[in-house]
Design a protein around this motif. Structure first.
Motif, mmCIF file in Angstrom:
data_model
loop_
_atom_site.group_PDB
_atom_site.id
_atom_site.type_symbol
_atom_site.label_atom_id
_atom_site.label_comp_id
_atom_site.label_asym_id
_atom_site.label_seq_id
_atom_site.Cartn_x
_atom_site.Cartn_y
_atom_site.Cartn_z
ATOM 1 N N SER A 36 0.801 -1.224 0.000
ATOM 2 C CA SER A 36 0.000 0.000 0.000
ATOM 3 C C SER A 36 0.834 1.275 0.000
ATOM 4 O O SER A 36 0.520 2.236 -0.707
ATOM 5 C CB SER A 36 -0.936 0.007 1.208
ATOM 6 N N THR A 37 1.867 1.321 0.833
ATOM 7 C CA THR A 37 2.718 2.510 0.904
ATOM 8 C C THR A 37 4.138 2.171 0.482
ATOM 9 O O THR A 37 4.538 1.008 0.470
ATOM 10 C CB THR A 37 2.750 3.116 2.320
ATOM 11 N N SER A 38 4.893 3.205 0.186
ATOM 12 C CA SER A 38 6.258 3.003 -0.309
ATOM 13 C C SER A 38 7.271 2.812 0.807
ATOM 14 O O SER A 38 8.440 2.559 0.534
ATOM 15 C CB SER A 38 6.679 4.207 -1.157
ATOM 16 N N GLY A 39 6.845 2.961 2.066
ATOM 17 C CA GLY A 39 7.809 2.863 3.166
ATOM 18 C C GLY A 39 8.814 3.996 3.170
ATOM 19 O O GLY A 39 9.945 3.851 3.653
ATOM 20 N N ASN A 40 8.406 5.169 2.679
ATOM 21 C CA ASN A 40 9.372 6.235 2.412
ATOM 22 C C ASN A 40 9.772 7.074 3.630
ATOM 23 O O ASN A 40 10.423 8.106 3.469
ATOM 24 C CB ASN A 40 8.863 7.156 1.293
ATOM 25 N N ILE A 41 9.396 6.639 4.835
ATOM 26 C CA ILE A 41 9.981 7.279 6.021
ATOM 27 C C ILE A 41 10.767 6.279 6.867
ATOM 28 O O ILE A 41 11.225 6.617 7.958
ATOM 29 C CB ILE A 41 8.912 7.953 6.907
ATOM 30 N N GLY A 42 10.955 5.070 6.338
ATOM 31 C CA GLY A 42 11.581 4.013 7.120
ATOM 32 C C GLY A 42 13.088 4.024 7.111
ATOM 33 O O GLY A 42 13.736 3.013 6.795
ATOM 34 N N SER A 43 13.695 5.149 7.481
ATOM 35 C CA SER A 43 15.152 5.224 7.505
ATOM 36 C C SER A 43 15.614 6.353 8.409
ATOM 37 O O SER A 43 14.941 7.386 8.531
ATOM 38 C CB SER A 43 15.698 5.462 6.089
ATOM 39 N N SER A 44 16.773 6.139 9.021
ATOM 40 C CA SER A 44 17.389 7.186 9.835
ATOM 41 C C SER A 44 18.467 7.950 9.078
ATOM 42 O O SER A 44 18.932 8.990 9.547
ATOM 43 C CB SER A 44 18.026 6.562 11.087
ATOM 44 N N ASN A 45 18.863 7.439 7.902
ATOM 45 C CA ASN A 45 19.992 8.069 7.211
ATOM 46 C C ASN A 45 19.799 8.263 5.710
ATOM 47 O O ASN A 45 20.713 8.715 5.028
ATOM 48 C CB ASN A 45 21.287 7.258 7.447
ATOM 49 N N HIS A 46 18.620 7.939 5.179
ATOM 50 C CA HIS A 46 18.334 8.179 3.767
ATOM 51 C C HIS A 46 17.236 9.220 3.636
ATOM 52 O O HIS A 46 16.410 9.394 4.535
ATOM 53 C CB HIS A 46 17.874 6.886 3.072
ATOM 54 N N SER A 47 17.199 9.887 2.481
ATOM 55 C CA SER A 47 16.089 10.779 2.188
ATOM 56 C C SER A 47 14.848 9.949 1.869
ATOM 57 O O SER A 47 14.926 8.731 1.644
ATOM 58 C CB SER A 47 16.422 11.672 0.995
ATOM 59 N N MET A 48 13.690 10.604 1.802
ATOM 60 C CA MET A 48 12.452 9.891 1.506
ATOM 61 C C MET A 48 12.499 9.241 0.122
ATOM 62 O O MET A 48 12.065 8.099 -0.050
ATOM 63 C CB MET A 48 11.260 10.839 1.610
ATOM 64 N N SER A 49 13.029 9.953 -0.856
ATOM 65 C CA SER A 49 13.096 9.387 -2.202
ATOM 66 C C SER A 49 14.098 8.234 -2.266
ATOM 67 O O SER A 49 13.862 7.232 -2.968
ATOM 68 C CB SER A 49 13.472 10.470 -3.218
ATOM 69 N N GLU A 50 15.198 8.355 -1.525
ATOM 70 C CA GLU A 50 16.192 7.280 -1.521
ATOM 71 C C GLU A 50 15.638 6.006 -0.888
ATOM 72 O O GLU A 50 15.779 4.908 -1.441
ATOM 73 C CB GLU A 50 17.452 7.734 -0.760
ATOM 74 N N ILE A 51 15.010 6.139 0.280
ATOM 75 C CA ILE A 51 14.532 4.938 0.966
ATOM 76 C C ILE A 51 13.350 4.327 0.211
ATOM 77 O O ILE A 51 13.169 3.107 0.203
ATOM 78 C CB ILE A 51 14.178 5.227 2.442
ATOM 79 N N ARG A 52 12.553 5.167 -0.457
ATOM 80 C CA ARG A 52 11.473 4.622 -1.287
ATOM 81 C C ARG A 52 12.036 3.705 -2.362
ATOM 82 O O ARG A 52 11.535 2.588 -2.572
ATOM 83 C CB ARG A 52 10.681 5.757 -1.938
ATOM 84 N N ALA A 53 13.059 4.169 -3.075
ATOM 85 C CA ALA A 53 13.650 3.361 -4.150
ATOM 86 C C ALA A 53 14.279 2.089 -3.597
ATOM 87 O O ALA A 53 14.146 1.003 -4.184
ATOM 88 C CB ALA A 53 14.694 4.190 -4.902
ATOM 89 N N ILE A 54 14.956 2.210 -2.453
ATOM 90 C CA ILE A 54 15.588 1.034 -1.829
ATOM 91 C C ILE A 54 14.533 0.006 -1.443
ATOM 92 O O ILE A 54 14.672 -1.196 -1.723
ATOM 93 C CB ILE A 54 16.393 1.467 -0.591
ATOM 94 N N ARG A 55 13.478 0.475 -0.826
ATOM 95 C CA ARG A 55 12.472 -0.457 -0.321
ATOM 96 C C ARG A 55 11.676 -1.119 -1.457
ATOM 97 O O ARG A 55 11.229 -2.265 -1.323
ATOM 98 C CB ARG A 55 11.550 0.244 0.666
ATOM 99 N N LYS A 56 11.505 -0.416 -2.551
ATOM 100 C CA LYS A 56 10.831 -1.036 -3.686
ATOM 101 C C LYS A 56 11.667 -2.182 -4.238
ATOM 102 O O LYS A 56 11.145 -3.275 -4.535
ATOM 103 C CB LYS A 56 10.552 -0.011 -4.779
ATOM 104 N N LYS A 57 12.966 -1.973 -4.356
ATOM 105 C CA LYS A 57 13.860 -3.030 -4.834
ATOM 106 C C LYS A 57 13.869 -4.210 -3.864
ATOM 107 O O LYS A 57 13.882 -5.380 -4.282
ATOM 108 C CB LYS A 57 15.281 -2.490 -5.026
ATOM 109 N N GLU A 58 13.884 -3.910 -2.579
ATOM 110 C CA GLU A 58 13.864 -4.979 -1.572
ATOM 111 C C GLU A 58 12.572 -5.793 -1.669
ATOM 112 O O GLU A 58 12.593 -7.027 -1.594
ATOM 113 C CB GLU A 58 14.016 -4.382 -0.176
ATOM 114 N N ALA A 59 11.440 -5.097 -1.844
ATOM 115 C CA ALA A 59 10.147 -5.781 -1.950
ATOM 116 C C ALA A 59 10.099 -6.671 -3.183
ATOM 117 O O ALA A 59 9.599 -7.811 -3.133
ATOM 118 C CB ALA A 59 9.021 -4.756 -1.991
ATOM 119 N N GLU A 60 10.623 -6.182 -4.284
ATOM 120 C CA GLU A 60 10.646 -6.975 -5.515
ATOM 121 C C GLU A 60 11.543 -8.193 -5.374
ATOM 122 O O GLU A 60 11.199 -9.284 -5.855
ATOM 123 C CB GLU A 60 11.083 -6.101 -6.686
ATOM 124 N N ALA A 61 12.669 -8.024 -4.694
ATOM 125 C CA ALA A 61 13.578 -9.155 -4.488
ATOM 126 C C ALA A 61 12.946 -10.214 -3.594
ATOM 127 O O ALA A 61 13.078 -11.422 -3.844
ATOM 128 C CB ALA A 61 14.891 -8.660 -3.878
#
Length: 245
Positions: A36-61
């Protein structure tokens, strides 16, 4: 048989129902992960756009481990609301999967995104079959059965059905392990890494069910989807792919 799992965030499905998803795939079912959501606040050291892209790749993997198809709704993390926009997005996800079974969060979970996504599923899953509600995809051909999956550590959740995931527990661990970004985030927030949400709950539910590892569920019983039989992997009829209503 088409099975749609709906999670609020990347990693939710794998954490609370990954063993069951893997069992469905072993049986030959088509499995969809709607996030449902991109998880784009789930980080202490990445920006929202960075963690969104990371989490999408993780979800696909993670989904690729069992061959599940990802449906990425891309709403903002922690700001999922029940409105026309979200309802139409969920309805279109239902139409993509055309599910026989939908598995989602419990409606009284600790996280508002969990509870909101659950309520949208419960309220709107039947709307996917209505032609006058227009989305990109064609209406579904049936009203699916809906199950609620467990809460973190089982808080406030009284199971009615258990699925023995002993044979797929290691697959669940691998799937959750794809979400590397979240281990440090969970340590930062809860002082407990991702592994805390794997073996301990699975053993606890397994002890209740009389097996080594289990996941717990509750059916959502409403008019049009009252259960006669159950359609979770360990509760299926001899021919699970001929679902009769």
């Amino acid at each position: 048989m088409n099975v749609l799992f709906v999670g609020a965030h990347p990693d939710d499905i794998e954490t609370y129902a990954g063993g069951t998803a893997a069992l469905y795939r072993k049986m030959g079912a088509n499995v969809f992960f709607c996030i449902s959501t991109s998880g784009n606040i789930g980080s202490s050291n990445h920006s929202m756009s960075e963690i969104r892209a990371i989490r999408k790749k993780e979800a696909e993997a993670a989904a690729a481990i069992i061959g599940a198809e990802v449906i990425w709704l891309d709403f903002d993390d922690e700001f999922l609301y029940d409105n026309r926009e979200t309802r139409l997005a969920f309805i279109d996800a239902f139409r993509i999967a055309n599910p026989d079974v939908v598995i989602c969060h419990f409606t009284n979970d600790y996280n508002p995104d969990h509870s909101t996504s659950s309520r949208i599923v419960d309220d709107c899953v039947h709307m996917a079959s209505i032609p006058l509600i227009e989305t990109k995809h064609a209406p579904t051909s049936k009203i699916p059965f809906v199950y609620h999956m467990d809460t973190p550590m089982g808080v406030g959740f009284e199971p009615q059905i258990y699925v023995d995931i002993t044979e797929t527990f290691e697959t669940k661990v691998k799937m959750v392990g794809c979400h590397e970004s979240q281990n440090q985030w969970m340590l930062d927030i809860y002082k407990a890494g991702m592994s805390t949400f794997l073996e301990t709950p699975a053993k606890y539910r397994g002890f209740q069910a009389g097996v080594q590892y289990a996941e717990a569920f509750r059916p959502s019983i409403r008019y049009g989807r009252t259960f006669i039989n159950h359609y979770l992997p360990q509760c299926l009829e001899p021919n699970p792919f001929q679902i009769e209503r």
